[in-house]
Design an enzyme around this catalytic site. Structure first.
Site, PDB file in Angstrom:
ATOM      1  N   SER A 100       8.213  63.533  43.459  1.00  0.00           N
ATOM      2  CA  SER A 100       7.508  64.148  42.336  1.00  0.00           C
ATOM      3  C   SER A 100       7.195  65.615  42.590  1.00  0.00           C
ATOM      4  O   SER A 100       6.895  66.019  43.711  1.00  0.00           O
ATOM      5  CB  SER A 100       6.189  63.399  42.131  1.00  0.00           C
ATOM      6  OG  SER A 100       5.321  64.142  41.313  1.00  0.00           O
ATOM      7  N   TYR A 116      -2.383  60.772  45.044  1.00  0.00           N
ATOM      8  CA  TYR A 116      -1.043  60.445  44.540  1.00  0.00           C
ATOM      9  C   TYR A 116       0.004  61.373  45.157  1.00  0.00           C
ATOM     10  O   TYR A 116       1.027  60.922  45.684  1.00  0.00           O
ATOM     11  CB  TYR A 116      -1.019  60.564  43.004  1.00  0.00           C
ATOM     12  CG  TYR A 116       0.370  60.525  42.413  1.00  0.00           C
ATOM     13  CD1 TYR A 116       1.016  59.314  42.165  1.00  0.00           C
ATOM     14  CD2 TYR A 116       1.054  61.700  42.110  1.00  0.00           C
ATOM     15  CE1 TYR A 116       2.304  59.282  41.640  1.00  0.00           C
ATOM     16  CE2 TYR A 116       2.333  61.677  41.592  1.00  0.00           C
ATOM     17  CZ  TYR A 116       2.956  60.468  41.352  1.00  0.00           C
ATOM     18  OH  TYR A 116       4.231  60.435  40.841  1.00  0.00           O
ATOM     19  N   GLU A 138       4.524  66.790  41.858  1.00  0.00           N
ATOM     20  CA  GLU A 138       3.124  66.805  42.325  1.00  0.00           C
ATOM     21  C   GLU A 138       3.041  67.082  43.827  1.00  0.00           C
ATOM     22  O   GLU A 138       1.983  67.444  44.329  1.00  0.00           O
ATOM     23  CB  GLU A 138       2.443  65.473  42.010  1.00  0.00           C
ATOM     24  CG  GLU A 138       2.066  65.282  40.556  1.00  0.00           C
ATOM     25  CD  GLU A 138       0.963  66.221  40.099  1.00  0.00           C
ATOM     26  OE1 GLU A 138      -0.126  66.183  40.674  1.00  0.00           O
ATOM     27  OE2 GLU A 138       1.199  66.998  39.160  1.00  0.00           O
TER      28      GLU A 138
HETATM   29  N1  GDD Z   1      -3.425  62.710  31.415  1.00  0.00           N
HETATM   30  C1  GDD Z   1      -4.109  63.743  30.878  1.00  0.00           C
HETATM   31  N2  GDD Z   1      -5.051  63.500  29.915  1.00  0.00           N
HETATM   32  N3  GDD Z   1      -3.831  64.995  31.310  1.00  0.00           N
HETATM   33  C2  GDD Z   1      -4.503  66.024  30.739  1.00  0.00           C
HETATM   34  C3  GDD Z   1      -5.468  65.838  29.732  1.00  0.00           C
HETATM   35  C4  GDD Z   1      -5.767  64.499  29.314  1.00  0.00           C
HETATM   36  O1  GDD Z   1      -6.587  64.260  28.445  1.00  0.00           O
HETATM   37  N4  GDD Z   1      -5.947  67.064  29.357  1.00  0.00           N
HETATM   38  C5  GDD Z   1      -5.304  67.969  30.104  1.00  0.00           C
HETATM   39  N5  GDD Z   1      -4.437  67.348  30.949  1.00  0.00           N
HETATM   40  C6  GDD Z   1      -3.599  68.021  31.954  1.00  0.00           C
HETATM   41  C7  GDD Z   1      -3.790  67.463  33.375  1.00  0.00           C
HETATM   42  O2  GDD Z   1      -4.984  67.999  33.971  1.00  0.00           O
HETATM   43  C8  GDD Z   1      -2.497  67.948  34.025  1.00  0.00           C
HETATM   44  O3  GDD Z   1      -2.658  69.279  34.486  1.00  0.00           O
HETATM   45  C9  GDD Z   1      -1.479  67.935  32.886  1.00  0.00           C
HETATM   46  O4  GDD Z   1      -2.228  67.798  31.666  1.00  0.00           O
HETATM   47  C10 GDD Z   1      -0.435  66.830  32.967  1.00  0.00           C
HETATM   48  O5  GDD Z   1      -1.081  65.599  33.186  1.00  0.00           O
HETATM   49  P1  GDD Z   1      -0.298  64.180  33.081  1.00  0.00           P
HETATM   50  O6  GDD Z   1       0.443  64.104  31.806  1.00  0.00           O
HETATM   51  O7  GDD Z   1      -1.311  63.121  33.360  1.00  0.00           O
HETATM   52  O8  GDD Z   1       0.832  64.277  34.203  1.00  0.00           O
HETATM   53  P2  GDD Z   1       0.807  64.803  35.733  1.00  0.00           P
HETATM   54  O9  GDD Z   1       1.416  66.175  35.735  1.00  0.00           O
HETATM   55  O10 GDD Z   1      -0.522  64.636  36.358  1.00  0.00           O
HETATM   56  O11 GDD Z   1       1.796  63.785  36.460  1.00  0.00           O
HETATM   57  C11 GDD Z   1       2.985  63.281  35.839  1.00  0.00           C
HETATM   58  O12 GDD Z   1       4.095  64.006  36.260  1.00  0.00           O
HETATM   59  C12 GDD Z   1       4.403  63.930  37.647  1.00  0.00           C
HETATM   60  C13 GDD Z   1       5.654  64.750  37.911  1.00  0.00           C
HETATM   61  O13 GDD Z   1       5.277  66.071  38.138  1.00  0.00           O
HETATM   62  C14 GDD Z   1       3.081  61.820  36.235  1.00  0.00           C
HETATM   63  O14 GDD Z   1       4.160  61.224  35.532  1.00  0.00           O
HETATM   64  C15 GDD Z   1       3.335  61.661  37.719  1.00  0.00           C
HETATM   65  O15 GDD Z   1       3.519  60.282  38.026  1.00  0.00           O
HETATM   66  C16 GDD Z   1       4.590  62.477  38.063  1.00  0.00           C
HETATM   67  O16 GDD Z   1       4.857  62.394  39.438  1.00  0.00           O
END
Ligand code: GDD
Length: 290
Positions: free
Chosen positions: A93, A117, A95
């Site tokens: 990832s 994670y 991440e």
């Molecule tokens: N989930 C979520 N919910 N994220 C939010 C929100 C909210 O209400 N508001 C803002 N965000 C911001 C988070 O703080 C983060 O910076 C960004 O949106 C993306 O969050 P997510 O969609 O939850 O994904 P992620 O980037 O943390 O992780 C995803 O992508 C990774 C690959 O880079 C996941 O799919 C991981 O499993 C994956 O490894």
């Protein structure tokens, strides 16, 4: 491979259930993995299993490590014992880059994970590389940046936004609560990224690849495009909730997929605005308002 559960939760794979044979095993149980490999004799194994929601990893750090880190060792051990010629794909990832050391990130950018994670994924990445180097297993690590589709879980920000927008368009809600609107991600279409995973396992040699679009957008831009799809101004509906911000944030991810382009001949086909529109349309169709 699926985990046993008293309540089945196959909603997102329903459209192609007739083309899948689901078998039970668990990344927490090495024997179940060994038996499964002995029964099925796969040529390729794709490990997409994980506790994949970053905020949950602060609440359940040990379980996250069990699935996302040690679970990968269990699976690699099972491959080593049953059949070392099985080709293995590990879902690494972006991440892992966390507090990024350079922009854009490549296969050579140092890791600095920012969540339990991310830390677990770094372990999984290196154990994959190690089994390749120690045992000659054809093990590849795909360092995938965020990849989305209408089948994305509703807890992730893209789907939370497109589902929220569709609910607002349907008159079922008026407000959408979000966390950090400044964070930037490199969002691509999951369908494109799955093609890259498959291509990695078809190469003459195993290797690691960054898979990304090379474009980054903020959560704010995502919100703006999604609300534009229904002709609304996001400022009238979006409420920022501090409870949704993370203890440590990954501020800016953007990948350089030059190696995947050069070696795999891969490039993404779906752009950001097209992806958001596709997801809004799918959610609107679900609420019968498209
Ligand atoms: N989930 C979520 N919910 N994220 C939010 C929100 C909210 O209400 N508001 C803002 N965000 C911001 C988070 O703080 C983060 O910076 C960004 O949106 C993306 O969050 P997510 O969609 O939850 O994904 P992620 O980037 O943390 O992780 C995803 O992508 C990774 C690959 O880079 C996941 O799919 C991981 O499993 C994956 O490894």
């Amino acid at each position: 491979m699926v985990r046993r559960s008293s309540t089945e939760n196959f909603e997102r794979i329903e459209p192609f259930r007739d083309r899948l044979q689901l078998v039970q095993a668990d990344l927490l149980d090495t024997m179940s993995l060994i038996s499964l490999l002995e029964d099925i004799h796969p040529r390729e194994v794709y490990n997409l299993a994980a506790q994949s929601f970053v905020p949950t990893s602060w609440k359940q750090p040990v379980l996250t490590a069990q699935f996302d880190a040690i679970g990968v060792t269990r699976l690699l051990e099972a491959i080593r014992l049953v059949d070392r010629s099985i080709r293995f794909y590990q879902a690494s990832s972006s991440e892992m880059f966390g507090k990024v050391r350079e922009v854009p990130q490549t296969e050579l950018t140092p890791f600095h994970p920012r969540s339990p994670y991310g830390v677990a994924k770094v372990y999984a990445h290196y154990i994959t590389v190690n089994y390749r180097e120690s045992y000659g297993i054809f093990a590849c690590s795909g360092i995938l940046f965020n990849h989305e589709s209408p089948r994305r879980g509703r807890e992730f920000v893209t789907r939370k936004v497109t589902d929220g927008v569709a609910r607002i368009a349907a008159g079922l809600a008026n407000e959408l609560q979000l966390g950090n609107l400044e964070a930037k991600r490199d969002w691509g279409f999951a369908g494109d990224y799955v093609e890259a995973m498959w291509l990695m396992l078809q190469q003459p040699e195993p290797d690691d690849y960054v898979v990304a679009t090379g474009e980054s957008h903020s959560v704010g831009e995502l919100v703006e495009i999604a609300f534009r799809c229904i002709g609304r101004d996001w400022r009238q509906h979006v409420v920022q909730d501090p409870a949704l911000t993370r203890p440590a944030e990954v501020d800016h991810l953007v990948g350089d997929a030059a190696k995947a382009r050069r070696v795999l001949g891969w490039k993404p086909k779906v752009g950001f605005a097209q992806l958001v529109t596709m997801m809004v349309d799918a959610d609107r169709a679900r609420y019968g308002t498209s």
